[in-house]
Design an enzyme around this catalytic site. Structure first.
Site, PDB file in Angstrom:
ATOM      1  N   ASP A   1      -8.817  -6.202  -5.300  1.00 63.12           N
ATOM      2  CA  ASP A   1      -8.950  -4.301  -4.654  1.00 63.12           C
ATOM      3  C   ASP A   1      -9.793  -3.720  -4.808  1.00 63.12           C
ATOM      4  O   ASP A   1      -9.845  -3.060  -6.494  1.00 63.12           O
ATOM      5  CB  ASP A   1      -6.934  -4.203  -4.887  1.00 63.12           C
ATOM      6  CG  ASP A   1      -6.730  -3.182  -4.296  1.00 63.12           C
ATOM      7  OD1 ASP A   1      -7.488  -2.152  -3.885  1.00 63.12           O
ATOM      8  OD2 ASP A   1      -5.775  -3.276  -3.793  1.00 63.12           O
TER       9      ASP A   1
ATOM     10  N   SER B   1       0.997  -1.273  -0.085  1.00 56.75           N
ATOM     11  CA  SER B   1      -0.219   0.309   0.109  1.00 56.75           C
ATOM     12  C   SER B   1       0.405   1.447   0.399  1.00 56.75           C
ATOM     13  O   SER B   1       1.572   1.251  -1.028  1.00 56.75           O
ATOM     14  CB  SER B   1      -0.562   0.261   1.405  1.00 56.75           C
ATOM     15  OG  SER B   1      -2.047   0.985   0.933  1.00 56.75           O
TER      16      SER B   1
ATOM     17  N   HIS C   1      -8.250  -5.233  -0.523  1.00 57.96           N
ATOM     18  CA  HIS C   1      -6.749  -4.267  -0.948  1.00 57.96           C
ATOM     19  C   HIS C   1      -6.182  -4.863   0.899  1.00 57.96           C
ATOM     20  O   HIS C   1      -4.752  -4.832   0.294  1.00 57.96           O
ATOM     21  CB  HIS C   1      -6.857  -2.862  -0.203  1.00 57.96           C
ATOM     22  CG  HIS C   1      -5.835  -2.608  -0.204  1.00 57.96           C
ATOM     23  ND1 HIS C   1      -5.024  -1.930  -1.191  1.00 57.96           N
ATOM     24  CD2 HIS C   1      -5.410  -1.594   1.192  1.00 57.96           C
ATOM     25  CE1 HIS C   1      -3.711  -0.783  -0.094  1.00 57.96           C
ATOM     26  NE2 HIS C   1      -3.820  -0.835   0.572  1.00 57.96           N
TER      27      HIS C   1
END
Length: 328
Positions: free
Chosen positions: A266, A125, A299
């Protein structure tokens, strides 16, 4: 805090031209002594910290995928993340800092540790975006770049959600908790919530509501408002092409093997962006690879699907095993 080490950075010039007289940079070191083994830098995510053997405990440690018996693992704290208990006003205006600045801090920290090149930089991320920025800053100093559930630039979708998060953090009466409620719905998927809760109730409240409120309270208990504002803002500043040129021009200078790891579900950093990156790079860079985690969880799968991520990383490291060399 466990084995937290300190580096002092002096006379820092930020990307926007502002100068900072000094800035503390903290880190943790796992595995082999510096200078005795290949170095792996692990960058933490938005609400993470340098204690990577805690939040990635299934991946990093002795006899694990990233084996601390074979590697030196370094994890820096993004200055201002609060893990080092520095005062909230330490970083000043959070809008002054970019992901590129953080990448530069990490390189300065490595230099002070007499580490001039690294075997791998891994990040998920936000940490993956900073990994891209590190590679763009020093394109020949990383052997293996492994960005996970991320992108080399902030898309319109990411920028838009950063704005919403910032508005919540600025205007809410309970900012950290309320922002976390919104963020959790970016990090998961409708199918993930359906699979877990299926409209079940606890007394008169839906369990999904209790789950969200619990996440909000837990983050509020351990994370500062100033830290959340900084980390959130950093998300929208990731862009290795800013004031530099095209992605092709910048990426072509990166000598590292690039392993893009996406999550098929995601909703924050959609896999299609990584596939596009792969297609752009393929014509002139043979050492770029794409891997995909299959999950209903969105995610956050990079923090949930440990077995899949471990299998991907094991494949990468086994491929590189015969070529591991000391790069310190």
């Amino acid at each position: 805090m466990k084995d937290l080490k300190h580096i002092s950075l002096r006379q820092i010039v930020l990307e926007n031209g502002k100068t900072i007289a000094g800035l503390p940079l903290t880190y943790q070191h796992f595995g082999q002594e510096i200078g005795t083994a290949p170095v792996i830098v692990v960058n933490h995510a938005l609400t993470g910290n340098s204690n990577v053997t805690d939040w990635w405990s299934d991946l990093i440690g002795e006899n694990k995928t990233i084996d601390t018996k074979s590697f030196t693992v370094i994890a820096f704290n993004i200055p201002g993340n609060g893990y080092d208990d520095n005062p909230e006003n330490l970083i000043g205006n959070y809008r002054d800092f970019t992901a590129r600045d953080i990448a530069a801090f990490f390189w300065k920290g490595l230099e002070q540790l007499s580490i001039h090149s690294v075997f791998a930089v891994i990040g998920g991320s936000l940490g993956g975006g900073i990994a891209w920025e590190m590679a763009a800053l020093e394109p020949t100093k990383i052997n293996n770049l492994i960005p996970i559930a991320t992108d080399w630039k902030a898309t319109d979708w990411v920028i838009a959600n950063v704005l919403i998060q910032d508005k919540i953090l600025t205007n809410s009466d309970d900012p950290v908790s309320d922002a976390r409620l919104h963020a959790m719905l970016l990090y998961r998927t409708p199918l993930s919530l359906l699979n877990r809760f299926n409209r079940k109730k606890s007394a008169d409240t839906f369990k999904v509501e209790n789950w969200l409120l619990d996440h909000g309270q837990k983050l509020k208990d351990r994370f500062r408002l100033s830290s959340y504002k900084l980390m959130n803002n950093l998300l929208k500043t990731v862009d290795i092409t800013r004031n530099r040129g095209s992605f092709k021009e910048i990426a072509s200078k990166i000598t590292a093997n690039i392993h893009l790891i996406a999550v098929d579900s995601d909703l924050f950093y959609i896999p299609e962006e990584n596939i596009d990156t792969l297609e752009i790079l393929r014509p002139y860079k043979s050492n770029v690879f794409y891997h995909e985690i299959e999950s209903i969880h969105g995610h956050d799968a990079f923090l949930i699907e440990h077995r899949q991520l471990s299998d991907i990383l094991e494949t990468i490291f086994s491929r590189l095993g015969k070529t591991i060399s000391h790069n310190n």
